[in-house]
Motif scaffolding. Structure first.
Motif, PDB file in Angstrom:
ATOM      1  N   ALA A  79       0.814  -1.205   0.000  1.00 23.34           N
ATOM      2  CA  ALA A  79       0.000   0.000   0.000  1.00 23.34           C
ATOM      3  C   ALA A  79       0.852   1.262   0.000  1.00 23.34           C
ATOM      4  O   ALA A  79       0.521   2.249  -0.677  1.00 23.34           O
ATOM      5  N   TYR A  80       1.943   1.236   0.748  1.00 23.67           N
ATOM      6  CA  TYR A  80       2.804   2.423   0.869  1.00 23.67           C
ATOM      7  C   TYR A  80       3.401   2.819  -0.479  1.00 23.67           C
ATOM      8  O   TYR A  80       3.507   4.005  -0.795  1.00 23.67           O
ATOM      9  N   THR A  81       3.757   1.822  -1.283  1.00 25.57           N
ATOM     10  CA  THR A  81       4.446   2.098  -2.541  1.00 25.57           C
ATOM     11  C   THR A  81       3.651   3.028  -3.458  1.00 25.57           C
ATOM     12  O   THR A  81       4.166   4.087  -3.864  1.00 25.57           O
ATOM     13  N   PRO A  82       2.408   2.729  -3.821  1.00 26.79           N
ATOM     14  CA  PRO A  82       1.676   3.668  -4.673  1.00 26.79           C
ATOM     15  C   PRO A  82       1.296   4.958  -3.957  1.00 26.79           C
ATOM     16  O   PRO A  82       1.137   5.997  -4.615  1.00 26.79           O
ATOM     17  N   GLU A  83       1.164   4.919  -2.643  1.00 28.81           N
ATOM     18  CA  GLU A  83       0.768   6.126  -1.905  1.00 28.81           C
ATOM     19  C   GLU A  83       1.779   7.249  -2.052  1.00 28.81           C
ATOM     20  O   GLU A  83       1.407   8.425  -2.105  1.00 28.81           O
ATOM     21  N   VAL A  84       3.061   6.924  -2.107  1.00 27.28           N
ATOM     22  CA  VAL A  84       4.087   7.972  -2.104  1.00 27.28           C
ATOM     23  C   VAL A  84       4.654   8.246  -3.496  1.00 27.28           C
ATOM     24  O   VAL A  84       5.515   9.118  -3.643  1.00 27.28           O
ATOM     25  N   LEU A  85       4.187   7.525  -4.517  1.00 28.17           N
ATOM     26  CA  LEU A  85       4.670   7.768  -5.875  1.00 28.17           C
ATOM     27  C   LEU A  85       3.842   8.868  -6.540  1.00 28.17           C
ATOM     28  O   LEU A  85       2.636   8.971  -6.302  1.00 28.17           O
ATOM     29  N   PRO A  86       4.466   9.698  -7.398  1.00 22.98           N
ATOM     30  CA  PRO A  86       3.700  10.712  -8.131  1.00 22.98           C
ATOM     31  C   PRO A  86       2.679  10.045  -9.042  1.00 22.98           C
ATOM     32  O   PRO A  86       2.967   9.030  -9.681  1.00 22.98           O
ATOM     33  N   SER A  87       1.479  10.589  -9.111  1.00 17.31           N
ATOM     34  CA  SER A  87       0.386   9.926  -9.837  1.00 17.31           C
ATOM     35  C   SER A  87       0.708   9.718 -11.308  1.00 17.31           C
ATOM     36  O   SER A  87       0.361   8.682 -11.885  1.00 17.31           O
ATOM     37  N   ALA A  88       1.386  10.671 -11.941  1.00 17.37           N
ATOM     38  CA  ALA A  88       1.666  10.560 -13.368  1.00 17.37           C
ATOM     39  C   ALA A  88       2.633   9.423 -13.680  1.00 17.37           C
ATOM     40  O   ALA A  88       2.701   8.954 -14.818  1.00 17.37           O
ATOM     41  N   HIS A  89       3.379   8.971 -12.663  1.00 18.86           N
ATOM     42  CA  HIS A  89       4.392   7.932 -12.871  1.00 18.86           C
ATOM     43  C   HIS A  89       4.167   6.757 -11.916  1.00 18.86           C
ATOM     44  O   HIS A  89       5.061   5.932 -11.725  1.00 18.86           O
ATOM     45  N   ARG A  90       2.974   6.673 -11.352  1.00 17.02           N
ATOM     46  CA  ARG A  90       2.685   5.664 -10.321  1.00 17.02           C
ATOM     47  C   ARG A  90       2.767   4.243 -10.875  1.00 17.02           C
ATOM     48  O   ARG A  90       3.320   3.350 -10.235  1.00 17.02           O
ATOM     49  N   GLY A  91       2.223   4.030 -12.061  1.00 20.74           N
ATOM     50  CA  GLY A  91       2.256   2.691 -12.637  1.00 20.74           C
ATOM     51  C   GLY A  91       3.668   2.223 -12.917  1.00 20.74           C
ATOM     52  O   GLY A  91       4.036   1.082 -12.625  1.00 20.74           O
ATOM     53  N   THR A  92       4.494   3.119 -13.480  1.00 17.87           N
ATOM     54  CA  THR A  92       5.878   2.768 -13.793  1.00 17.87           C
ATOM     55  C   THR A  92       6.667   2.454 -12.528  1.00 17.87           C
ATOM     56  O   THR A  92       7.365   1.439 -12.446  1.00 17.87           O
ATOM     57  N   GLY A  93       6.562   3.330 -11.528  1.00 18.07           N
ATOM     58  CA  GLY A  93       7.305   3.120 -10.286  1.00 18.07           C
ATOM     59  C   GLY A  93       6.884   1.872  -9.555  1.00 18.07           C
ATOM     60  O   GLY A  93       7.719   1.111  -9.048  1.00 18.07           O
ATOM     61  N   ASN A  94       5.574   1.650  -9.507  1.00 16.41           N
ATOM     62  CA  ASN A  94       5.050   0.460  -8.841  1.00 16.41           C
ATOM     63  C   ASN A  94       5.439  -0.801  -9.604  1.00 16.41           C
ATOM     64  O   ASN A  94       5.823  -1.821  -9.013  1.00 16.41           O
ATOM     65  N   GLY A  95       5.357  -0.738 -10.928  1.00 14.35           N
ATOM     66  CA  GLY A  95       5.710  -1.890 -11.752  1.00 14.35           C
ATOM     67  C   GLY A  95       7.170  -2.283 -11.606  1.00 14.35           C
ATOM     68  O   GLY A  95       7.506  -3.470 -11.500  1.00 14.35           O
ATOM     69  N   LEU A  96       8.061  -1.289 -11.571  1.00 15.68           N
ATOM     70  CA  LEU A  96       9.492  -1.594 -11.426  1.00 15.68           C
ATOM     71  C   LEU A  96       9.804  -2.107 -10.019  1.00 15.68           C
ATOM     72  O   LEU A  96      10.709  -2.929  -9.853  1.00 15.68           O
ATOM     73  N   ALA A  97       9.073  -1.630  -9.031  1.00 17.38           N
ATOM     74  CA  ALA A  97       9.271  -2.142  -7.672  1.00 17.38           C
ATOM     75  C   ALA A  97       8.930  -3.628  -7.608  1.00 17.38           C
ATOM     76  O   ALA A  97       9.709  -4.443  -7.095  1.00 17.38           O
ATOM     77  N   VAL A  98       7.766  -3.981  -8.145  1.00 16.49           N
ATOM     78  CA  VAL A  98       7.355  -5.380  -8.153  1.00 16.49           C
ATOM     79  C   VAL A  98       8.286  -6.214  -9.032  1.00 16.49           C
ATOM     80  O   VAL A  98       8.588  -7.373  -8.714  1.00 16.49           O
ATOM     81  N   SER A  99       8.795  -5.611 -10.115  1.00 18.05           N
ATOM     82  CA  SER A  99       9.729  -6.325 -10.990  1.00 18.05           C
ATOM     83  C   SER A  99      11.007  -6.706 -10.252  1.00 18.05           C
ATOM     84  O   SER A  99      11.542  -7.807 -10.429  1.00 18.05           O
ATOM     85  N   GLY A 100      11.508  -5.789  -9.422  1.00 15.48           N
ATOM     86  CA  GLY A 100      12.691  -6.109  -8.622  1.00 15.48           C
ATOM     87  C   GLY A 100      12.442  -7.288  -7.705  1.00 15.48           C
ATOM     88  O   GLY A 100      13.306  -8.143  -7.496  1.00 15.48           O
ATOM     89  N   ASN A 101      11.237  -7.359  -7.166  1.00 18.01           N
ATOM     90  CA  ASN A 101      10.838  -8.482  -6.334  1.00 18.01           C
ATOM     91  C   ASN A 101      10.862  -9.780  -7.118  1.00 18.01           C
ATOM     92  O   ASN A 101      11.326 -10.819  -6.634  1.00 18.01           O
ATOM     93  N   ARG A 102      10.381  -9.745  -8.358  1.00 18.00           N
ATOM     94  CA  ARG A 102      10.332 -10.954  -9.190  1.00 18.00           C
ATOM     95  C   ARG A 102      11.739 -11.398  -9.613  1.00 18.00           C
ATOM     96  O   ARG A 102      12.002 -12.600  -9.741  1.00 18.00           O
ATOM     97  N   VAL A 103      12.629 -10.455  -9.851  1.00 18.90           N
ATOM     98  CA  VAL A 103      14.010 -10.819 -10.187  1.00 18.90           C
ATOM     99  C   VAL A 103      14.622 -11.647  -9.070  1.00 18.90           C
ATOM    100  O   VAL A 103      15.299 -12.651  -9.303  1.00 18.90           O
ATOM    101  N   MET A 104      14.366 -11.235  -7.841  1.00 19.40           N
ATOM    102  CA  MET A 104      14.905 -11.979  -6.706  1.00 19.40           C
ATOM    103  C   MET A 104      14.262 -13.356  -6.584  1.00 19.40           C
ATOM    104  O   MET A 104      14.884 -14.295  -6.089  1.00 19.40           O
TER     105      MET A 104
END
Length: 523
Positions: free
Chosen positions: A452-477
């Protein structure tokens, strides 16, 4: 141009530069200030977002948000469902197909989730939340059903990957869409929505419990007299895929027929489509007999958002704009980096712990006995049921002024670490089940809040990109953990303690997050 703007715009701009004085609060908004308002990234966009936030708060919480809570929660459930299903059925499928690399399905699932999170996250920022929200779940369901008919290990891996590609986008989109319709006083529900993750795990456990004990061949390593595993005597894992895919398909249809999602006003504002944003908010207000005083004239008075219309939406420059927006200021950049690091660490620590722990416990004399398949999957369902309630507690905790989001994550990470260390002393099946339930509960306090915290603090115009890359880092691991599981020495306890200690690091990172969303409104 600024000199010709009417007084309301000046007031909005002051809202973003300094805290609201009491007189302005009484005359205008009684709501909290906007979280990123002092970052000065785009004064016009900030002013418009402030007005949209005021309008959403004025409308309040309606049945529309309740529908979003349930239908977006499906995406949470599907993400955990697909990841668990592939791990649950891998053993039985391997008995039938005799693969050269048993962890291949895990890698296929994480690769699909990785690409899906990146692709759908970027798509949500470029062409909108609505398209990705409706399409990704359908893709996931179709390939999940087809996976049950796979003729060999390689085709199964391909369909698992494609299904995960669709499912991987949901975790990114569901939080963004729900957040962008939530009144500020209900943003804590974004943490609560993570309980659907546990529900997805629980459904996976029930499907396994229902089909695998009754429709599976015996493992020759356990029963030397067992017949060879074939298509005819080993259909349990296929039934699990059929049932899971069918359920996801029903969910995807409900999203389209029950919700009929409108594009989020905050995305529309970022695209310069002010009239559509106002129309959407007025539609919700009218449907549920709520007031909404926002007008197109108010938004237009703030000015125009600069959009480069000569540039393709998919050009490298456009993609680069979304990446740069995640580091637009020093505080936003630090926040983005720490969030991504947290997702990477949790993506490494939890899978690796699950990989090493069983072998470590066995090497230290733990005796779990040969339980029946029925008992195994019953215990699995109990463990997943316990995970549902972690986000429920987290939702209550993060709405306490004393804790907020940051210290809810700190407590969740540290308590999980304590039980992880204690888990190394487990010596029998009862202890194993009890500790696994407790850890799953505590871990989801941290995980649910981070989601929940991740999208809350990301700028709305770039929220999908930031959230997607965060989850992507999780999947790499997740991919790394599968490789390590294949080649690492499981006799040493060192990896266990390293994984547990990572939770201490995650707690420290949470303390260092520069933004606390409690009492503030997301952009």
């Amino acid at each position: 141009m600024a000199s010709t703007l009417p007084p309301p715009e000046k007031k909005v701009k002051v809202d973003h530069d300094t805290p609201l004085p009491p007189s302005d609060i009484e005359a205008g908004s009684t709501h909290p200030t906007d979280l990123l308002s002092r970052e000065h990234t785009d004064p016009v966009l900030n002013a418009k977002m402030h007005l949209v936030n005021d309008a959403i708060d004025e409308i309040g919480f309606t049945p529309y948000q309740w529908k979003l809570f349930v239908l977006n929660g499906f995406g949470y459930a599907v993400d955990s469902l697909i990841l668990l299903i592939q791990s649950i059925i891998a053993g039985q499928a391997a008995l039938e197909f005799s693969p050269g690399w048993g962890n291949g399905l895990t890698v296929a699932a994480y690769v699909g989730m990785l690409v899906g999170a990146s692709f759908w996250g970027l798509t949500a920022d470029i062409i909108g939340r609505k398209f990705a929200f409706n399409v990704s779940l359908i893709i996931c369901s179709v390939f999940a059903i087809v996976a049950g008919a796979s003729p060999n290990w390689y085709v199964l891996g391909l369909f698992v990957c494609l299904s995960s590609f669709g499912g991987g986008g949901n975790l990114v989109l569901d939080t963004a869409v729900f957040l962008e319709y939530l009144p500020s006083g209900k943003q804590w529900m974004l943490t609560l929505m993570a309980c659907w993750w546990g529900i997805g795990q629980l459904i996976a456990g029930f499907f396994a419990w229902a089909f695998l004990p009754n429709f599976s061949c015996a493992d020759p390593s356990i029963s030397p007299d067992a017949e060879p595993c074939t298509y005819d005597n080993n259909k349990g894992w296929r039934y699990v895929w059929f049932a899971s895919g069918s359920l996801v398909f029903v969910m995807s249809i409900l999203r389209i027929t029950v919700m009929r999602l409108r594009e989020t006003p905050k995305f529309l504002i970022g695209e310069g489509r002010d009239a559509e944003a106002v129309e959407t908010l007025l539609f919700i207000a009218d449907k549920y007999s709520r007031s909404c005083s926002l007008s197109l004239e108010q938004l237009q008075a703030c000015g125009s958002i600069h959009k480069n219309l000569d540039r393709s939406k998919w050009s490298p420059a456009t993609v680069g704009t979304h990446l740069k927006g995640l580091f637009a200021t020093r505080r936003i950049g630090v926040s983005t980096g720490l969030i991504w690091l947290s997702w990477v660490l949790i993506g490494l620590a939890y899978p690796l712990y699950n990989v090493f722990l069983p072998q470590y416990l066995a090497s230290r004399g733990a005796e779990f006995g040969q339980t029946s398949a029925y008992v195994t999957w019953r215990n699995y369902a109990l463990v997943n049921f316990s995970g549902v309630w972690g986000p429920v507690l987290a939702g209550w905790m993060c709405n306490l002024k004393l804790l907020g989001r940051k210290y809810t994550m700190v407590i969740g990470a540290l308590v999980t670490c304590v039980f992880f260390f204690a888990y190394t002393q487990v010596r029998n099946q009862t202890q194993n089940t009890a500790f696994t339930c407790i850890i799953n509960f505590c871990l989801n306090v941290y995980y649910g809040t981070l989601y929940a915290y991740t999208p809350e603090v990301l700028p709305s115009a770039h929220r999908g990109t930031g959230n997607g890359l965060a989850v992507s880092g999780n999947r790499v691991m997740g991919i790394v953990s599968a490789v390590v599981a294949t080649y690492a020495d499981t006799a040493t306890p060192v990896p266990i303690y390293i994984c547990a200690a990572l939770y201490v690091v995650m707690a420290g990172i949470a303390v260092g997050f520069p933004f606390e969303p409690y009492g503030r409104r997301s952009s």
